[in-house]
Design a protein around this motif. Structure first.
Motif, PDB file in Angstrom:
ATOM      1  N   ALA A 145       3.880 -38.048  44.108  1.00 29.98           N
ATOM      2  CA  ALA A 145       2.970 -37.686  45.205  1.00 29.98           C
ATOM      3  C   ALA A 145       2.498 -36.236  45.085  1.00 29.98           C
ATOM      4  CB  ALA A 145       3.661 -37.911  46.548  1.00 29.98           C
ATOM      5  N   TYR A 146       3.429 -35.317  44.784  1.00 34.48           N
ATOM      6  CA  TYR A 146       3.045 -33.910  44.657  1.00 34.48           C
ATOM      7  C   TYR A 146       2.170 -33.678  43.419  1.00 34.48           C
ATOM      8  CZ  TYR A 146       5.554 -31.870  48.571  1.00 34.48           C
ATOM      9  OH  TYR A 146       5.948 -31.516  49.826  1.00 34.48           O
ATOM     10  N   ALA A 147       2.479 -34.329  42.310  1.00 35.09           N
ATOM     11  CA  ALA A 147       1.652 -34.184  41.113  1.00 35.09           C
ATOM     12  C   ALA A 147       0.235 -34.704  41.381  1.00 35.09           C
ATOM     13  CB  ALA A 147       2.287 -34.923  39.935  1.00 35.09           C
ATOM     14  N   TRP A 148       0.149 -35.815  42.091  1.00 34.66           N
ATOM     15  CA  TRP A 148      -1.145 -36.410  42.454  1.00 34.66           C
ATOM     16  C   TRP A 148      -1.929 -35.469  43.370  1.00 34.66           C
ATOM     17  CZ3 TRP A 148      -3.983 -40.212  40.649  1.00 34.66           C
ATOM     18  CH2 TRP A 148      -4.997 -40.770  41.435  1.00 34.66           C
ATOM     19  N   ALA A 149      -1.252 -34.917  44.378  1.00 32.82           N
ATOM     20  CA  ALA A 149      -1.910 -33.972  45.299  1.00 32.82           C
ATOM     21  C   ALA A 149      -2.381 -32.740  44.532  1.00 32.82           C
ATOM     22  CB  ALA A 149      -0.955 -33.571  46.413  1.00 32.82           C
ATOM     23  N   HIS A 175      -6.176 -31.240  44.292  1.00 31.86           N
ATOM     24  CA  HIS A 175      -6.518 -29.879  44.709  1.00 31.86           C
ATOM     25  C   HIS A 175      -7.172 -29.099  43.565  1.00 31.86           C
ATOM     26  CE1 HIS A 175      -5.136 -29.467  48.799  1.00 31.86           C
ATOM     27  NE2 HIS A 175      -3.980 -30.052  48.495  1.00 31.86           N
ATOM     28  N   ILE A 176      -6.753 -29.357  42.339  1.00 34.90           N
ATOM     29  CA  ILE A 176      -7.287 -28.626  41.185  1.00 34.90           C
ATOM     30  C   ILE A 176      -8.619 -29.209  40.713  1.00 34.90           C
ATOM     31  CG2 ILE A 176      -6.899 -28.085  38.741  1.00 34.90           C
ATOM     32  CD1 ILE A 176      -3.851 -28.024  39.453  1.00 34.90           C
ATOM     33  N   VAL A 177      -8.682 -30.532  40.556  1.00 29.46           N
ATOM     34  CA  VAL A 177      -9.839 -31.177  39.935  1.00 29.46           C
ATOM     35  C   VAL A 177     -10.909 -31.597  40.945  1.00 29.46           C
ATOM     36  CG1 VAL A 177     -10.565 -33.094  38.448  1.00 29.46           C
ATOM     37  CG2 VAL A 177      -8.389 -31.954  38.034  1.00 29.46           C
ATOM     38  N   PHE A 178     -10.488 -32.039  42.123  1.00 30.50           N
ATOM     39  CA  PHE A 178     -11.426 -32.498  43.150  1.00 30.50           C
ATOM     40  C   PHE A 178     -11.174 -31.778  44.473  1.00 30.50           C
ATOM     41  CE2 PHE A 178     -10.705 -36.266  40.373  1.00 30.50           C
ATOM     42  CZ  PHE A 178     -11.977 -36.356  39.830  1.00 30.50           C
ATOM     43  N   PRO A 179     -11.360 -30.456  44.511  1.00 32.37           N
ATOM     44  CA  PRO A 179     -11.016 -29.700  45.715  1.00 32.37           C
ATOM     45  C   PRO A 179     -11.780 -30.150  46.964  1.00 32.37           C
ATOM     46  CG  PRO A 179     -12.281 -28.329  44.198  1.00 32.37           C
ATOM     47  CD  PRO A 179     -11.947 -29.599  43.476  1.00 32.37           C
ATOM     48  N   HIS A 180     -13.018 -30.628  46.805  1.00 27.67           N
ATOM     49  CA  HIS A 180     -13.791 -31.074  47.969  1.00 27.67           C
ATOM     50  C   HIS A 180     -13.161 -32.310  48.612  1.00 27.67           C
ATOM     51  CE1 HIS A 180     -16.725 -28.432  46.055  1.00 27.67           C
ATOM     52  NE2 HIS A 180     -17.225 -28.287  47.271  1.00 27.67           N
ATOM     53  N   ILE A 181     -12.702 -33.229  47.785  1.00 24.81           N
ATOM     54  CA  ILE A 181     -12.070 -34.443  48.302  1.00 24.81           C
ATOM     55  C   ILE A 181     -10.744 -34.097  48.978  1.00 24.81           C
ATOM     56  CG2 ILE A 181     -10.998 -36.641  47.663  1.00 24.81           C
ATOM     57  CD1 ILE A 181     -13.092 -36.824  45.386  1.00 24.81           C
ATOM     58  N   ALA A 182      -9.942 -33.266  48.317  1.00 22.51           N
ATOM     59  CA  ALA A 182      -8.640 -32.887  48.887  1.00 22.51           C
ATOM     60  C   ALA A 182      -8.817 -32.155  50.205  1.00 22.51           C
ATOM     61  CB  ALA A 182      -7.868 -32.018  47.889  1.00 22.51           C
ATOM     62  N   ASP A 211       1.801 -27.596  43.679  1.00 23.10           N
ATOM     63  CA  ASP A 211       2.080 -29.023  43.892  1.00 23.10           C
ATOM     64  C   ASP A 211       2.340 -29.738  42.571  1.00 23.10           C
ATOM     65  OD1 ASP A 211       1.834 -28.967  46.663  1.00 23.10           O
ATOM     66  OD2 ASP A 211      -0.173 -29.841  46.696  1.00 23.10           O
ATOM     67  N   ALA A 212       1.459 -29.540  41.614  1.00 24.41           N
ATOM     68  CA  ALA A 212       1.605 -30.219  40.323  1.00 24.41           C
ATOM     69  C   ALA A 212       2.891 -29.796  39.619  1.00 24.41           C
ATOM     70  CB  ALA A 212       0.384 -29.938  39.442  1.00 24.41           C
ATOM     71  N   SER A 213       3.208 -28.512  39.687  1.00 23.39           N
ATOM     72  CA  SER A 213       4.411 -28.010  39.005  1.00 23.39           C
ATOM     73  C   SER A 213       5.678 -28.621  39.580  1.00 23.39           C
ATOM     74  CB  SER A 213       4.479 -26.483  39.122  1.00 23.39           C
ATOM     75  OG  SER A 213       3.378 -25.894  38.486  1.00 23.39           O
ATOM     76  N   ILE A 214       5.846 -28.560  40.884  1.00 22.76           N
ATOM     77  CA  ILE A 214       7.063 -29.126  41.477  1.00 22.76           C
ATOM     78  C   ILE A 214       7.061 -30.646  41.333  1.00 22.76           C
ATOM     79  CG2 ILE A 214       6.271 -29.298  43.871  1.00 22.76           C
ATOM     80  CD1 ILE A 214       9.838 -28.486  42.548  1.00 22.76           C
ATOM     81  N   GLY A 215       5.877 -31.240  41.347  1.00 24.95           N
ATOM     82  CA  GLY A 215       5.800 -32.685  41.140  1.00 24.95           C
ATOM     83  C   GLY A 215       6.333 -33.087  39.772  1.00 24.95           C
TER      84      GLY A 215
END
Length: 153
Positions: free
Chosen positions: A33-37, A41-48, A67-71
């Motif tokens: 979930a955190y890696a996905w979030a 946030h990185i690739v699609f900031p508008h959607i997030a 998020d990605a790192s801890i994920g």
């Protein structure tokens, strides 16, 4: 994913290992979930940002990397022993408390009741903050080490 962790753990053959197995599956689930979030946030900031009810911000890249790192680390912890899982649990719990506080504050002061700000994800975040440390303590108490020989070397 969150519900499936409980179902997968229920299939455990040894009830004594239940807290350890649930801890592992919850870390895997939270990691995905955190890696996905983080990815969003990185690739699609508008959607997030829209899903949380926020405006796009330069800080999204930073939270995305966090998020990605801890994920990724939480995903890796699924295959590791309790010595590796401990710091991951500590970070995820503290981070989850901070995230929950921020989202509740946004709901109260800004009226932000977007589904990803003040909804099911907030509940799951709070459950992670409380349940992960409890499961870790129970797993340590039971002396269960499901990953390999249970030793991180």
């Amino acid at each position: 994913m969150f519900v499936s962790t409980f179902l997968l753990t229920a299939l455990t053959k040894s009830p004594a290992h239940f807290p350890t197995r649930l801890l592992g599956w919850l870390l895997l689930s939270a990691g995905i979930a955190y890696a996905w979030a983080g990815f969003f946030h990185i690739v699609f900031p508008h959607i997030a940002a829209a899903s949380i009810g926020w405006q796009v911000s330069p800080f999204q890249f930073e939270i995305g990397v966090a998020d990605a790192s801890i994920g990724i680390v939480a995903i890796v912890s699924f295959w590791r022993g309790l010595d590796f899982k401990g710091p991951v649990v500590g970070y995820l719990s503290l981070f989850s408390i901070g995230v929950a506080y921020g989202h509740v504050r946004e709901a109260i002061y800004a009226g932000n009741t977007a589904k990803d700000n003040f909804g099911l994800l907030l509940v799951i975040t709070l459950i992670h903050a409380v349940l992960l440390p409890i499961l870790y303590v129970l797993a340590r108490k039971n002396g269960c080490h499901p990953a390999g020989n249970g030793k991180d070397r």
